[in-house]
Design a protein around this motif. Structure first.
Motif, mmCIF file in Angstrom:
data_model
loop_
_atom_site.group_PDB
_atom_site.id
_atom_site.type_symbol
_atom_site.label_atom_id
_atom_site.label_comp_id
_atom_site.label_asym_id
_atom_site.label_seq_id
_atom_site.Cartn_x
_atom_site.Cartn_y
_atom_site.Cartn_z
ATOM 1 N N LEU A 284 1.013 -1.361 -0.063
ATOM 2 C CA LEU A 284 -0.253 0.074 -0.068
ATOM 3 C C LEU A 284 0.721 1.279 0.292
ATOM 4 O O LEU A 284 1.869 1.420 0.768
ATOM 5 N N SER A 285 0.515 2.090 -0.975
ATOM 6 C CA SER A 285 1.416 3.803 -1.253
ATOM 7 C C SER A 285 1.702 4.184 0.252
ATOM 8 O O SER A 285 0.305 4.263 0.501
ATOM 9 N N ASP A 286 2.725 4.826 0.105
ATOM 10 C CA ASP A 286 2.593 5.595 1.145
ATOM 11 C C ASP A 286 1.959 7.575 1.203
ATOM 12 O O ASP A 286 2.498 8.333 0.812
ATOM 13 N N GLU A 287 0.224 7.305 1.144
ATOM 14 C CA GLU A 287 -0.398 8.374 0.992
ATOM 15 C C GLU A 287 -1.639 8.368 1.513
ATOM 16 O O GLU A 287 -1.839 7.484 2.228
ATOM 17 N N SER A 288 -2.264 8.877 1.867
ATOM 18 C CA SER A 288 -4.113 9.252 1.523
ATOM 19 C C SER A 288 -4.797 7.987 1.191
ATOM 20 O O SER A 288 -4.750 8.372 -0.121
ATOM 21 N N HIS A 289 -5.164 7.759 1.736
ATOM 22 C CA HIS A 289 -6.189 6.516 1.071
ATOM 23 C C HIS A 289 -7.812 7.386 1.263
ATOM 24 O O HIS A 289 -8.693 7.411 2.297
ATOM 25 N N GLU A 290 -8.810 6.834 0.344
ATOM 26 C CA GLU A 290 -10.365 7.499 0.534
ATOM 27 C C GLU A 290 -10.894 5.719 0.553
ATOM 28 O O GLU A 290 -11.031 5.359 -1.145
ATOM 29 N N LEU A 291 -11.408 5.482 1.692
ATOM 30 C CA LEU A 291 -11.594 3.923 1.453
ATOM 31 C C LEU A 291 -13.579 4.177 1.183
ATOM 32 O O LEU A 291 -14.027 5.503 1.974
ATOM 33 N N TYR A 292 -14.228 3.612 0.058
ATOM 34 C CA TYR A 292 -15.774 3.270 0.495
ATOM 35 C C TYR A 292 -16.396 2.891 1.790
ATOM 36 O O TYR A 292 -15.889 1.839 2.386
ATOM 37 N N VAL A 293 -17.940 3.140 1.719
ATOM 38 C CA VAL A 293 -17.948 2.548 3.275
ATOM 39 C C VAL A 293 -19.008 1.702 2.860
ATOM 40 O O VAL A 293 -20.215 1.921 1.820
ATOM 41 N N TYR A 294 -19.437 0.133 2.985
ATOM 42 C CA TYR A 294 -20.516 -0.063 2.801
ATOM 43 C C TYR A 294 -21.438 -0.319 3.939
ATOM 44 O O TYR A 294 -20.983 -0.450 5.033
ATOM 45 N N LYS A 295 -22.881 -0.234 3.137
ATOM 46 C CA LYS A 295 -23.214 -0.678 4.723
ATOM 47 C C LYS A 295 -24.098 -2.160 5.194
ATOM 48 O O LYS A 295 -23.962 -2.818 4.575
ATOM 49 N N CYS A 296 -24.034 -2.132 6.479
ATOM 50 C CA CYS A 296 -24.427 -3.077 7.149
ATOM 51 C C CYS A 296 -25.701 -3.096 8.468
ATOM 52 O O CYS A 296 -25.526 -1.670 8.845
ATOM 53 N N ASP A 297 -25.558 -4.317 9.238
ATOM 54 C CA ASP A 297 -26.490 -4.160 9.659
ATOM 55 C C ASP A 297 -25.716 -4.899 10.681
ATOM 56 O O ASP A 297 -24.802 -5.709 10.854
ATOM 57 N N GLU A 298 -26.532 -4.776 12.340
ATOM 58 C CA GLU A 298 -26.087 -5.729 13.291
ATOM 59 C C GLU A 298 -25.876 -7.221 12.944
ATOM 60 O O GLU A 298 -25.424 -7.902 13.529
ATOM 61 N N ASN A 299 -27.034 -7.586 12.621
ATOM 62 C CA ASN A 299 -26.574 -9.319 11.973
ATOM 63 C C ASN A 299 -26.067 -9.651 10.970
ATOM 64 O O ASN A 299 -25.799 -10.523 10.916
ATOM 65 N N THR A 300 -25.401 -8.443 10.303
ATOM 66 C CA THR A 300 -24.345 -8.556 9.331
ATOM 67 C C THR A 300 -22.958 -9.833 9.708
ATOM 68 O O THR A 300 -22.616 -9.145 10.451
ATOM 69 N N THR A 301 -23.195 -10.662 9.375
ATOM 70 C CA THR A 301 -21.783 -11.600 9.241
ATOM 71 C C THR A 301 -20.760 -11.213 8.625
ATOM 72 O O THR A 301 -20.878 -11.303 7.324
ATOM 73 N N PHE A 302 -19.728 -11.228 9.321
ATOM 74 C CA PHE A 302 -18.239 -11.483 7.950
ATOM 75 C C PHE A 302 -17.741 -12.572 7.832
ATOM 76 O O PHE A 302 -16.296 -12.905 7.987
ATOM 77 N N SER A 303 -18.327 -13.748 7.854
ATOM 78 C CA SER A 303 -17.635 -15.151 8.097
ATOM 79 C C SER A 303 -16.894 -15.521 6.530
ATOM 80 O O SER A 303 -16.234 -15.895 6.928
ATOM 81 N N ASN A 304 -17.176 -14.715 5.650
ATOM 82 C CA ASN A 304 -17.412 -15.088 4.007
ATOM 83 C C ASN A 304 -16.516 -13.852 3.935
ATOM 84 O O ASN A 304 -17.457 -12.548 2.965
ATOM 85 N N HIS A 305 -15.480 -13.904 4.306
ATOM 86 C CA HIS A 305 -14.761 -12.313 3.481
ATOM 87 C C HIS A 305 -14.502 -12.018 2.050
ATOM 88 O O HIS A 305 -14.834 -11.059 1.356
ATOM 89 N N ALA A 306 -14.571 -13.476 1.882
ATOM 90 C CA ALA A 306 -14.625 -12.929 -0.199
ATOM 91 C C ALA A 306 -15.872 -12.077 -0.410
ATOM 92 O O ALA A 306 -15.337 -11.768 -1.589
#
Length: 1923
Positions: free
Chosen positions: A537-559
């Motif tokens: 990752l380059s040495d600079e500022s990065h603007e990351l996108y924000v994705y919506k989710c809720d409390e019930n969202t699971t990140f077990s499948n990171h793919a």
């Protein structure tokens, strides 16, 4: 039995021993003793302080030390076997202890306390060294501290500088003079550094390449702000305000709610070390920023906001500390320093991200200051050095578990083996939607590091050093903020093997403050750590996108989300993303982060990655190699080994195709390591070549490419790539040699010949490059860039001497690069070739350089720098190679020295050569090499030194711009080179040198050069005063060289070939050498003197013997050096060394003898000797040597040893003895003059010395020029002391030498060249001016007349008018201006301690204005503070005259005027007479009363005689001095009758003068003076004044027994009758002028006058029968008996009557001394005298009056001043006249005691009506007292006791120093009468108490009587004379 000791040789005294036994040796604690013998518990030996005193002492009193003994036996030398620096500390402290005490005596208090502190430190450091418990590094550091302090103390105490190497003193015999000079420079530099800043030192090693890193130690001691009540996290970091960024990691401290560490194990361990701060960082605007984050409720003061079990990280406060404020403090300290940081809270959480900036900029509206000063208490300490060194030096810090806190990014110096893989992530800010809520969200960010398989990486997140890593990061929460700005830095120490495929996930939650306190997930963002191309990752500022989710969202499948774009750039790479995915991007929400990678294993550079993976793209190899030059240097050094392996693998793959590109890449990498930032990666490169390099065939291609570049150097215009190759020559040869070694190992030495041939060809190419002509070199210069033209270069060099090349032009790029790198390949070549072969390579290469010296060309500088590196290389240290290389090196240096170019570089080369030769000479013979250097360098070195010295002197004279390198440094360098060469030369070398001269002219030129250089070495002070080691070695080399050269001088330039110039140069050198300050061993301490003497002997004696030997060899040519060498040889005899003086004495005899033979006399010798002696003194040469001058002449010309004896044997012995005597007398006077002129002596001493010397030059030696010089010196002294009359008389001496002629005079002193007439005229005007300022107009008038005659003869009427007006003005001044008559004092100086010109002599001194005896005595005692005042006037005995002390005998004397005629003229005004009474006087006298025969108890005046001593001076006063010596004394005795006549006659004269002044209205207004005078005489006569004379001398018995006195009795009777007439006239004048209020006094005077007349008539009638011829009474006795009748017979006095009254002879010498007819009256006419209060009964013995008068008056009342002096207010009692003397038993032994009058009331009388009112004086009475008497002054005589001072109110100037003639008489007992005011002294008397009486006493000058004075009657405040 005493036996010699074997091992017990040296010891230190541990207990003092008084030496109370027989042959005992007194020892003090701490002394060092050398032991010679032992016997049954006793040692015999001596103290090293006093080696000549031997004795015995107990063995138990000393602590033995191991020692090395050399030359065992009587003269054995013992050296303690200990660390040399310990020995030095011991001896230095002993030397300092003496000087330290002297500092206190000299009031140098500041240095005294500083030195005491340093001495204590040295004792402590010495103790540490002796303990033996230190590591090697600690020992080294302690030694460094010791040497710094030793050098500091030596410098401040003015001691010698100690040259050192590795903290230890060097032995000058073991090193070259050049090295010794450099060590002196280095020691001086270290002293200056330690003086300015002890801490600012350079580390050993390559300090110029490697900057020393700094480390900041921070220790949190407490957090005293306890109002939070929750757990807190405190973060410390370093912040750069200018760049607005954090430059370090964070140090984290976790505290519990009580303020203590959350982890109990960390108590007192909350510390961190901020590492690797460079010098550049220390100059930044740095701040320590501390942020406080609390963990607890959402709002601190609102318990309703959120349940207590839910914890939030919330911002609390911030503190800052400016490093600029504390840096200097902590830099100077070696320990921690405490600081308090106030914690400020933020007013608005939206500003939290910049609260530290607001605090720094003092934006006080954005934060709240704490209510107290408490906060964070931290301690700081600054450490220096690399981490390993810091760990060794500060083990205690690291034992506390200090947290290492690194910089963000790499430090300036990347150390080899420093492996890092840290990713720093800054959570900057976010923008989020409100989400339909009425208030903004409380957003918390949670971050995880996940591997490719979705596993969360454990402990890969660090909030700060000091705490364990965590797996989950939670941000702090900003209350109600949808656009939070955190700016929080997190460190991600991810393992390298887990970095690829890992990503970061950020989860966003809203923290509700309702009852449940839920944290609801509403979105997330992510980013991978590595891109698809393998870069991070380059040495600079990065603007990351924000994705919506809720409390019930699971990140077990990171793919599911990794396939989504994480940012804008990623989105562009994935344009076709289905919109039906589970995660939808929130287009209005964004997260900003920034990253910074600090890794030695991962790269962000695509080109570097492509190179390392070149096999994946073999078709792109050419492009990849070309792009390597654009890769960042930090990336290259991180992957250095991998890159080198890759390059050589590419070279092996296809040599022909890739060879040139690989060569260029290799050159680029090698030159990259030349950068200081990567310089310490050179060991990595060396290690790679030795252990990892495997390119066995690479050498062929490298040689081919290198040769190709060189061969094309003349054809290519742009040569940047060729220059880079030349700069990389060292490592290219390392690769070539190592490759060949590998190939030779693999092939068993195949192709050896081809390799040697290729190297030979390569050297041919190198020579080709260097042999390019100067025009091509100049062309190359201009291709590099704009260069100064030749003219510009010359101008630049003109500021400092051109030959020194201070501003050398820039070198030719190609040749410079090659020559700079060339010496570095020698060590590589030595691995493959023999020393001789390599030396031949180098000689051929250096020989190919142009031999000519190009003025201002850079090639010369580069060439010499290359030669310098060659000399410093290992190759030159081999003798076999040195013989090959030395000729070519000397050839180039010789060329430059001949043309005086690049002298600084040449001196460095020569220093290195001499250093190598000196070290080689200790092991093997260097005769051949020294011979080469002598032939090539000696002459040109002398020429160069002469040029440098002359230019240096001319620069100082012009005071133009000076370049320090051009003067001191370069001169010292070449002097040390010359001395090194001369020191290496043996007798064989000197013999060859002298044999090689083709002619005597060449030899003469050489001798003159070397003698001149030696003389300049001693005259110009090339080496500083404290370089004593260097100075002594220089002197030793000079005297050795002179001994070698003097035979050649004697052999070649004597007899027919005599050359004065060479011989004179030799003698001048010898004289200068002997007089060197550094060789004066007498000024050294005994220990240092012994050390110098043991090493070199007394070199003055060695040179003196050489001088004497050469003088003897001159033969008849000695006459050429007479008188020229007399002065210099005399200077040699001033050296306080007996042997030198003994050697020089025969030379003086020779000089006198040879001049006697030639001229028949030795006038030249005499004149030159006298001139030289005078100049040596007046110029102030030398210091303490001149104290030895007299003893020198005693030895030189006195009985010892032989000059007078030699002269006695000559035919000219009479003139010789006379000459020696004269010079001896001159030396005595010069000694006195020198001593007086040296210090703070008084002007009187200086003037006396100068007069003494001036008279000697005039009378005995007749040296007119010297005489005139001292006339002007004396005049200047008088002017400075404001003795204008004496200055005029002094200048008159020169005026008298001149004549009114037109003879031209040369310029002399301050006089211009002018005619004799004009000089005499100018002098005359000046003398007249000085007489005018001294108010001696009578002396100026004759000069005015003489000047007027000259002007009149020349018809210069303008000048004539001016001088006549001045003469007239002087006459007016005489009549109108008031002049004070001075007092005169006789002073005797007795004792041998006085200077010669004063010793056992007596003088008469003319006092200053208003100066009386007491003041004069105090002044003399101040000038001679050691003197003892003698209390009697008797002549001193022999014991005092020969005593070893100083005795002063002082009393006043009376002048006896010479001009009697003027004083006898009646019409001459008194103002005129007063001048002649006290000026132009040579005779002075003083009287001493004594009794002859039996005393008459009733009237002691009958037997009271006067002993009158007359002193006759050598010169009259005033003159050229205020005092002159007494030439002879005359003594006569005055009978009582003669004394009575004298007293009455003087009183008559006084009365006549005073009455005349009132009658002619010369005195206006107040007639109190006349009243007092009349009252004094009349009242004294009535009450027993002259009545005692009547009783004594008009008695029938006396007249019958002294028939021879008939005439004198008649004379006394006539004088008494005359006094009656005068008093009558005085009363008539008084009646006319008296104020009505004073009428009672006048009536009383009339009554008492009548009584006086009656008494006299009766007396004369009784005496009539015994005096034949007296048949009738005097008219004075036949007048009317009534006062009125008397007054009627005396009309006012006419001038005729006054003339009649002057029929008697006038006053003697001092006209101011006027005595009354009574023995108790004097001086009322002019002033009041001293006041003495006595009772009637006290005056029983008249001789006591005289005994109370040891000398004439010391009072201010002894002259004819018109104003009355001060008088004691004697109270209200009436005054009566008492007896005329004091008895012996009532006389004080020191001075007259003044007794206060009684204050009892008296009845009113006609004389004193209403004297008091209610016991107090009336107003008009007080007014009269103050008008006539003046205010009373207390006695200030220091000799009075307290009681004496308490009972007298008389002015100190009015007291008499009496009792000096008759000591031992009892003092007056204290008076206890009720009439007296206190403890006054009064004599007991058996009769009834009589009233106390006031006497106005004035001590007589000859036989001055006492005058009784009645106090004035009450009078009006102002008395006006009637018209």
């Amino acid at each position: 039995m005493w036996t010699p000791t074997e091992d017990e040789k040296i010891g230190v005294v541990v207990c003092g021993f008084r030496g109370s036994v027989l042959h005992g040796l007194t020892l003090e604690l701490g002394e060092t003793v050398q032991i010679l013998e032992k016997c049954e518990g006793w040692y015999r030996g001596f103290s090293t302080k006093k080696p000549t005193i031997k004795g015995i002492f107990p063995a138990g009193y000393v602590h033995l030390k191991k020692a090395v003994v050399t030359n065992r036996g009587q003269y054995e030398t013992v050296v303690p076997l200990e660390d040399p620096i310990i020995t030095e500390v011991t001896s230095t402290l002993q030397e300092w202890s003496v000087l330290w005490k002297q500092l206190y005596v000299k009031h140098k208090v500041d240095l005294f306390y500083k030195l005491r502190h340093v001495m204590n430190e040295l004792i402590d450091l010495r103790r540490q060294l002796l303990s033996g418990h230190l590591t090697q590094d600690q020992v080294r550091e302690v030694k460094r501290h010791i040497t710094v302090r030793l050098d500091w103390g030596n410098e401040h105490l003015g001691l010698d500088l100690v040259p050192r190497k590795e903290f230890e003193m060097v032995d000058a015999d073991q090193i070259s003079v050049s090295d010794l000079y450099k060590m002196h420079l280095s020691s001086r530099h270290s002293v200056q550094q330690s003086t300015s800043q002890d801490g600012g030192r350079q580390r050993h090693g390559d300090s110029c390449r490697m900057p020393v890193p700094h480390h900041l130690f921070v220790n949190l001691k407490s957090f005293t702000y306890n109002t939070i009540g929750e757990d807190t996290d405190i973060f410390f970091s370093l912040y750069d305000l200018r760049e607005g960024k954090q430059i370090s990691e964070k140090f984290m401290v976790r505290l519990n709610k009580n303020g203590g560490p959350k982890n109990p194990e960390k108590v007192d361990r909350l510390c961190a070390l901020f590492t690797d701060l460079s010098n550049k960082d220390m100059k930044r605007d740095l701040y320590i920023v501390s942020q406080v984050i609390r963990t607890g409720r959402m709002l601190l003061n609102d318990s309703k906001k959120g349940p207590p079990h839910i914890q939030y990280r919330r911002p609390y406060g911030c503190a800052v500390l400016a490093m600029s404020d504390v840096l200097q403090t902590i830099s100077e300290l070696k320990e921690e320093k405490d600081f308090v940081l106030k914690v400020y809270t933020c007013n608005n959480e939206n500003e939290w991200y910049q609260i530290h900036e607001n605090i720094i900029r003092k934006s006080s509206t954005k934060y709240t200051a704490p209510s107290t000063n408490y906060g964070l208490i931290i301690s700081l300490q600054l450490l220096r050095g690399d981490m390993e060194q810091v760990r060794r030096e500060n083990p205690m810090i690291f034992n506390r578990g200090v947290a290492i806190t690194r910089k963000l990014g790499f430090p300036d110096v990347i150390m080899p083996g420093d492996i890092r893989n840290d990713l720093y992530l800054t959570l900057e800010r976010g923008d989020f939607e409100r989400g339909g809520k009425s208030v903004q969200k409380n957003i918390e960010v949670t971050m995880y590091v996940l591997y490719a398989d979705g596993e969360i990486l454990k402990e890969c997140i660090s909030l700060g050093s000091g705490e364990h890593n965590i797996s989950e990061y939670r941000s702090f929460v900003l209350y109600h903020n949808n656009s939070p700005r955190w700016s929080e830095v997190i460190k991600l120490p991810i393992p390298i093997d887990r970095f690829r495929g890992s990503h970061l996930r950020f989860e966003f939650r809203h923290c509700s403050t309702k009852d449940k306190g839920e944290k609801k997930l509403f979105g997330f963002a992510f980013t991978p750590l590595m891109r698809e191309d393998g870069t991070t990752l380059s040495d600079e500022s990065h603007e990351l996108y924000v994705y919506k989710c809720d409390e019930n969202t699971t990140f077990s499948n990171h793919a599911l989300y990794l396939g989504l774009p994480c940012c804008k750039d990623d989105f562009n790479g994935c344009p076709n993303i289905p919109s039906s995915l589970i995660f939808q991007r929130s287009t209005k929400e964004t997260l900003w982060i920034s990253t910074q990678l600090s890794s030695t294993k991962l790269t962000q550079n695509v080109d570097l990655l492509a190179l390392l993976k070149w096999k994946a793209h073999p078709d792109r190899v050419m492009d990849i190699l070309g792009r390597l030059r654009h890769v960042c240097g930090e990336e290259i050094v991180k992957f250095l080994q991998d890159i080198l392996d890759t390059l050589f693998s590419i070279l092996d793959d296809n040599t022909d195709k890739y060879g040139p590109l690989v060569f260029q890449s290799l050159v680029f990498i090698i030159n990259l390591l030349r950068d200081s930032k990567f310089y310490h990666f050179r060991p990595v490169m060396d290690t790679y070549i030795q252990k990892h390099f495997a390119g066995a065939l690479a050498y062929k291609e490298l040689i081919r490419c290198l040769k190709w570049y060189m061969d094309r150097s003349a054809e290519v215009v742009r040569q940047d790539h060729i220059q880079e190759a030349m700069r990389a020559l060292e490592y290219l040869f390392k690769f070539i040699v190592q490759s060949r070694i590998l190939y030779s190992r693999a092939t068993c030495g195949m192709e050896e010949d081809q390799f040697r041939a290729s190297i030979q060809e390569l050297f041919q190419s190198i020579r080709f490059v260097l042999s390019l002509d100067s025009r091509s070199s100049e062309t190359l210069i201009f291709t590099q860039g704009p260069q100064p033209t030749t003219g510009q270069a010359t101008t630049n060099q003109g500021n400092c001497l051109q030959p020194f090349s201070c501003n050398a032009p820039r070198p030719s790029p190609l040749s410079a690069a090659l020559l700079n790198s060339f010496p570095a390949i020698f060590d590589e070549l030595l691995q493959m070739f023999t020393v001789q072969e390599v030396a031949e390579f180098v000689r051929g290469t250096l020989g190919s350089m142009p031999s000519t010296v190009h003025i201002g060309q850079s090639m010369d500088v580069v060439k010499l720098q290359s030669i310098a590196r060659t000399v410093d290389s290992r190759l030159f240290s081999f003798p076999e190679s040195r013989r090959i290389l030395l000729p070519v090196v000397l050839h180039h240096i010789h060329l430059h020295l001949r043309q005086q170019k690049e002298l600084l570089i040449c001196s460095g080369i020569l220093s290195s050569i001499f250093s190598i030769i000196k070290s080689s000479s200790l092991e093997s013979s260097v005769q051949e090499e020294v011979e080469m250097m002598v032939e090539s360098l000696l002459d040109v070195l002398l020429q160069t030194l002469l040029a440098i010295m002359s230019k240096s002197q001319s620069q100082e004279a012009v005071r133009g711009q000076r370049c320090p390198q051009c003067t001191a440094e370069i001169t010292g360098e070449y002097v040390s080179c010359l001395l090194s060469l001369l020191r290496q030369m043996s007798d064989i070398h000197f013999q060859h040198l002298l044999d090689n001269f083709q002619s005597k002219e060449e030899l003469k030129e050489f001798l003159l050069k070397i003698f001149c250089v030696f003389r300049n070495l001693m005259k110009l002070s090339i080496f500083p005063r404290d370089w004593n080691v260097m100075r002594l070695l220089t002197s030793n080399i000079i005297v050795s060289t002179t001994q070698y050269l003097s035979p050649a001088l004697h052999k070649s330039f004597t007899d027919a070939d005599f050359d004065f110039k060479v011989w004179n140069s030799y003698f001048s050198l010898a004289v200068l050498f002997i007089n060197q300050p550094s060789l004066q061993l007498e000024t050294l301490t005994p220990a240092k003197r012994k050390k110098v003497f043991d090493k070199y002997g007394d070199m003055r004696v060695m040179m003196a013997y050489e001088l004497f030997s050469m003088w003897q060899n001159l033969g008849e040519n000695k006459i050429h050096f007479i008188p020229g060498m007399i002065g210099p040889f005399l200077g040699v005899t001033l050296v306080p060394q007996n042997e030198v003086r003994n050697i020089m004495i025969p030379i003086f005899h020779d000089m006198m003898d040879w001049e006697q033979r030639k001229n028949g006399n030795f006038k030249q010798v005499e004149a030159e000797l006298i001139d030289k002696l005078d100049s040596l003194v007046s110029e102030g040469k030398g210091d303490e040597n001149y104290r030895e001058l007299f003893s020198l002449l005693t030895q030189l010309f006195g009985p010892y040893p032989s000059l007078l004896e030699k002269i006695e044997q000559e035919t000219w012995r009479e003139t010789g003895v006379s000459f020696v005597t004269s010079v001896t007398r001159l030396m005595e006077r010069l000694l006195d003059y020198r001593d007086c002129m040296k210090g703070d002596e008084t002007e009187n001493k200086k003037i006396g010395c100068t007069v003494n010397l001036l008279n000697f030059y005039k009378s005995e030696i007749n040296k007119e020029e010297m005489y005139i010089r001292y006339i002007h010196k004396l005049c200047d002294m008088h002017l400075q002391a404001e003795n204008y009359t004496e200055a005029a008389f002094t200048l008159l001496l020169y005026w008298e030498l001149l004549h009114w002629e037109e003879r031209p005079l040369r310029e002399f002193l301050h006089y211009p060249a002018q005619s004799e007439w004009h000089r005499k005229e100018g002098l005359c005007r000046k003398v007249i001016h000085y007489f005018n300022k001294g108010k001696c107009w009578e002396y100026g008038i004759p000069l005015c007349r003489e000047l007027a005659l000259q002007y009149e003869s020349l018809y210069d009427y303008q000048s004539l008018s001016w001088i006549r007006k001045m003469e007239a003005a002087y006459y007016d001044n005489i009549m109108e201006q008031q002049r004070l008559e001075p007092e005169f004092f006789r002073v005797g100086f007795y004792g041998r301690k006085f200077p010669f010109f004063l010793r056992n002599k007596e003088f008469v001194c003319r006092g200053h204005d208003y100066e009386r005896l007491e003041a004069f005595q105090q002044r003399m005692l101040g000038e001679f503070p050691q003197a003892i005042a003698m209390q009697h006037p008797n002549q001193p005995d022999e014991g005092i005259l020969q005593g070893d002390a100083q005795y002063l005998q002082i009393y006043a004397v009376t002048p006896v005027p010479e001009n009697i005629d003027v004083l006898q003229m009646d019409r001459v005004p008194d103002r005129i007479k007063s001048f002649y009474r006290v000026n132009n006087v040579r005779r002075f006298r003083y009287d001493r009363p004594f009794h002859k025969g039996p005393k008459d108890k009733d009237n002691e005046f009958k037997s009271l005689w006067i002993e009158r001593t007359t002193l006759i001076l050598t010169h009259p006063l005033p003159g050229i001095s205020r005092w002159f010596e007494v030439d002879k004394r005359e003594l006569i005795e005055v009978s009582p009758l003669e004394n009575a006549i004298y007293v009455v006659e003087n009183k008559n004269q006084e009365l006549r003068t005073l009455i005349s002044q009132y009658q002619h209205k010369q005195l206006h207004g107040n007639i109190n003076l006349l009243s007092m005078c009349l009252n004094g005489v009349i009242d004294a006569a009535v009450n027993g004044g002259i009545a005692r004379y009547q009783e004594a001398f008009f008695d029938k018995e006396y007249i019958s027994s002294h028939p021879e006195d008939t005439e004198k009795i008649t004379q006394l009777k006539d004088l008494m009758q005359e006094q009656v007439h005068i008093l009558g006239m005085g009363l008539a004048v008084h009646e006319k002028l008296v104020h009505p209020e004073m009428r009672p006094l006048h009536k009383k005077l009339i009554d008492q006058f009548q009584m006086m007349r009656s008494s006299l008539c009766h007396c004369f009638y009784v005496a009539l029968q015994g005096l034949p011829g007296l048949d009738k009474l005097s008219p004075a006795c036949s007048g009317s008996s009534t006062p009125r009748g008397i007054l009627a017979t005396h009309s006012p006095m006419s001038p005729e009557s006054i003339k009649f009254m002057h029929r008697h002879s006038p006053l003697n010498v001092l006209g101011s001394v006027r005595h009354s007819s009574s023995s108790l009256s004097s001086h009322t006419s002019s002033e009041t005298g001293n006041l003495l209060i006595l009772t009637d009964s006290m005056m029983e013995h008249p001789e006591d009056l005289y005994r109370m008068q040891p000398s004439p008056s010391s009072s201010s009342l002894s002259s004819t001043h018109s104003a009355p002096s001060q008088m004691i207010n004697s109270g209200h009692s009436s005054i009566r006249v008492g007896s005329p003397s004091l008895p012996d038993r009532y006389r004080h032994n020191r001075e007259i005691l003044m007794l206060l009058p009684p204050h009892r009331d008296r009845p009113s009388s006609a004389m004193y009506p209403n004297m008091t009112e209610n016991g107090q004086p009336t107003n008009h009475q007080r007014a009269l007292y103050h008008q006539v008497i003046g205010p009373c002054k207390p006695c200030s005589d220091p000799n009075l006791s307290v009681a004496d001072k308490g009972m007298t109110g008389v002015d100190s100037s009015q007291q008499l120093e009496f009792g000096q003639w008759h000591q031992g008489h009892s003092a007056f007992p204290l008076c206890s009468c009720r009439e007296c005011d206190g403890p006054t002294r009064s004599p007991p008397h058996p009769s009834s108490r009589r009233p106390c009486t006031l006497y106005l006493l004035h001590p007589p000058v000859h036989n001055r009587a006492w005058m009784a004075v009645t106090p004035p009657c009450p009078a009006a405040p102002a008395v006006v004379s009637p018209p």
